[in-house]
Write an enzyme that holds these catalytic residues in place. Sequence first.
Site, PDB file in Angstrom:
ATOM      1  CG  ASN A  19      -6.963  -0.057   0.884  1.00 19.20           C
ATOM      2  OD1 ASN A  19      -6.205   0.171  -0.047  1.00 19.20           O
ATOM      3  ND2 ASN A  19      -6.538  -0.437   2.079  1.00 19.20           N
ATOM      4  CG  HIS A  77      -3.131   3.573   1.783  1.00 28.02           C
ATOM      5  ND1 HIS A  77      -3.644   3.143   0.579  1.00 28.02           N
ATOM      6  CD2 HIS A  77      -3.237   2.531   2.639  1.00 28.02           C
ATOM      7  CE1 HIS A  77      -4.030   1.889   0.716  1.00 28.02           C
ATOM      8  NE2 HIS A  77      -3.805   1.497   1.949  1.00 28.02           N
ATOM      9  CB  CYS A  85      -0.986  -0.014   1.161  1.00 29.40           C
ATOM     10  SG  CYS A  85      -2.214  -1.310   0.956  1.00 29.40           S
TER      11      CYS A  85
END
Length: 325
Positions: free
Chosen positions: A282, A252, A113
């Site tokens: 996400n 993020h 990520c």
Amino acid sequence: MRAGIKGTGMYVPPKVISNDDLVAMGIETTDEWIRTKTGMQLRHIAEDDVCTSDLAAKAGEAALKDAGVKPEDVDMLILATSSPDVILSSTAAITQAKLGCSNSGAFDVNSVCSGFVYAFDIGSRMVLDPHMDNVLVIGAELYSKILNWEDRTTCIYFGDGAGATLLQKTDEGGVLGSYLKADGTGASVIEIPAGGTRQRLTKELIGSGQEYFHMDGRAVWNFATVKYGEAITEVTKRAGFKVDDVDWVIPHQSNSTMIKVCMENLGLPYEKAYLNLEKYANCAGASIPIAIHEAAKDGSLKKGDIVATVGYGGGLSWGSNLIEW
Ligand SMILES: CC(C)(COP(=O)(O)OP(=O)(O)OC[C@H]1O[C@@H](n2cnc3c(N)ncnc32)[C@H](O)[C@@H]1OP(=O)(O)O)[C@@H](O)C(=O)NCCC(=O)NCCS
């Protein structure tokens, strides 16, 4: 001379899945649980015949168009992904062929990520080389094919998508610096246990769940709520700025409840965090470039704004890029 963002682009597949759709698919969850715990409402999911390089090429194409750059003029293509088309060759090279960037180098960066934050830093250094004029940095992920759709502690969080930035040299604004860190003692907090060289995917393991994405959500929370603040504090300090100088944080897009806590810990208003996770959930290493693109195009980012990205996730890894818009 600094590295500057000349163009941005994004792509998400057309199929949209709501929280209620997840319930209808038989996942033991509720719209209320997902909204309250994560802020997520929708996620885009790719069809079966689509792979990560398809998403990456579409986002890359959009960024090239935005920058007015021809594919053959790209010198380097860097792809942040943790959900590659195949273990090898690189998904960057496959994307390069799809895009027609026939004169570029190409390589993948896997830092899960925080992959885009790493790739962007590498790209912003490479583009300052006298032999490089155009560096295309893409983040692309297709987690719907690596998730265990029977595991409600992971499958509700993620969406598929890609975002891209085209970097050129600039003498106005641009990248002020980066801060990148990792702690491999936490590698098992987020991992796909089987299918690599540590544990090959045997016939017996197929269907065991070991071939899918695993995450210890509480451990991620504990790690990220500390490292988010560290990354922004350190990247601003390195560039001679204060945390208060930051106009926008582009985080993020993991969880709005968590991001709220992180912004409070930093002493920054929550409104300074640019969020779009309610639409896309996400998208792992693609979430930051997608957010950069949307923030640029909806007028949120103004010339001269100080923008801090912040990524955190598998590795464990974390980091930030500081940009003068
Ligand atoms: C996952 C997270 C929301 C957990 O929050 P929490 O309040 O500690 O919740 P818990 O894990 O204790 O779970 C609470 C309950 O919800 C249940 N639950 C877990 N997932 C659920 C889901 N999708 N739907 C409904 N209930 C769920 C749990 O089983 C537990 O039930 P129990 O109390 O009967 O045992 C939180 O840790 C988190 O968001 N972490 C960060 C994850 C992240 O950002 N990952 C991205 C990585 S880059």
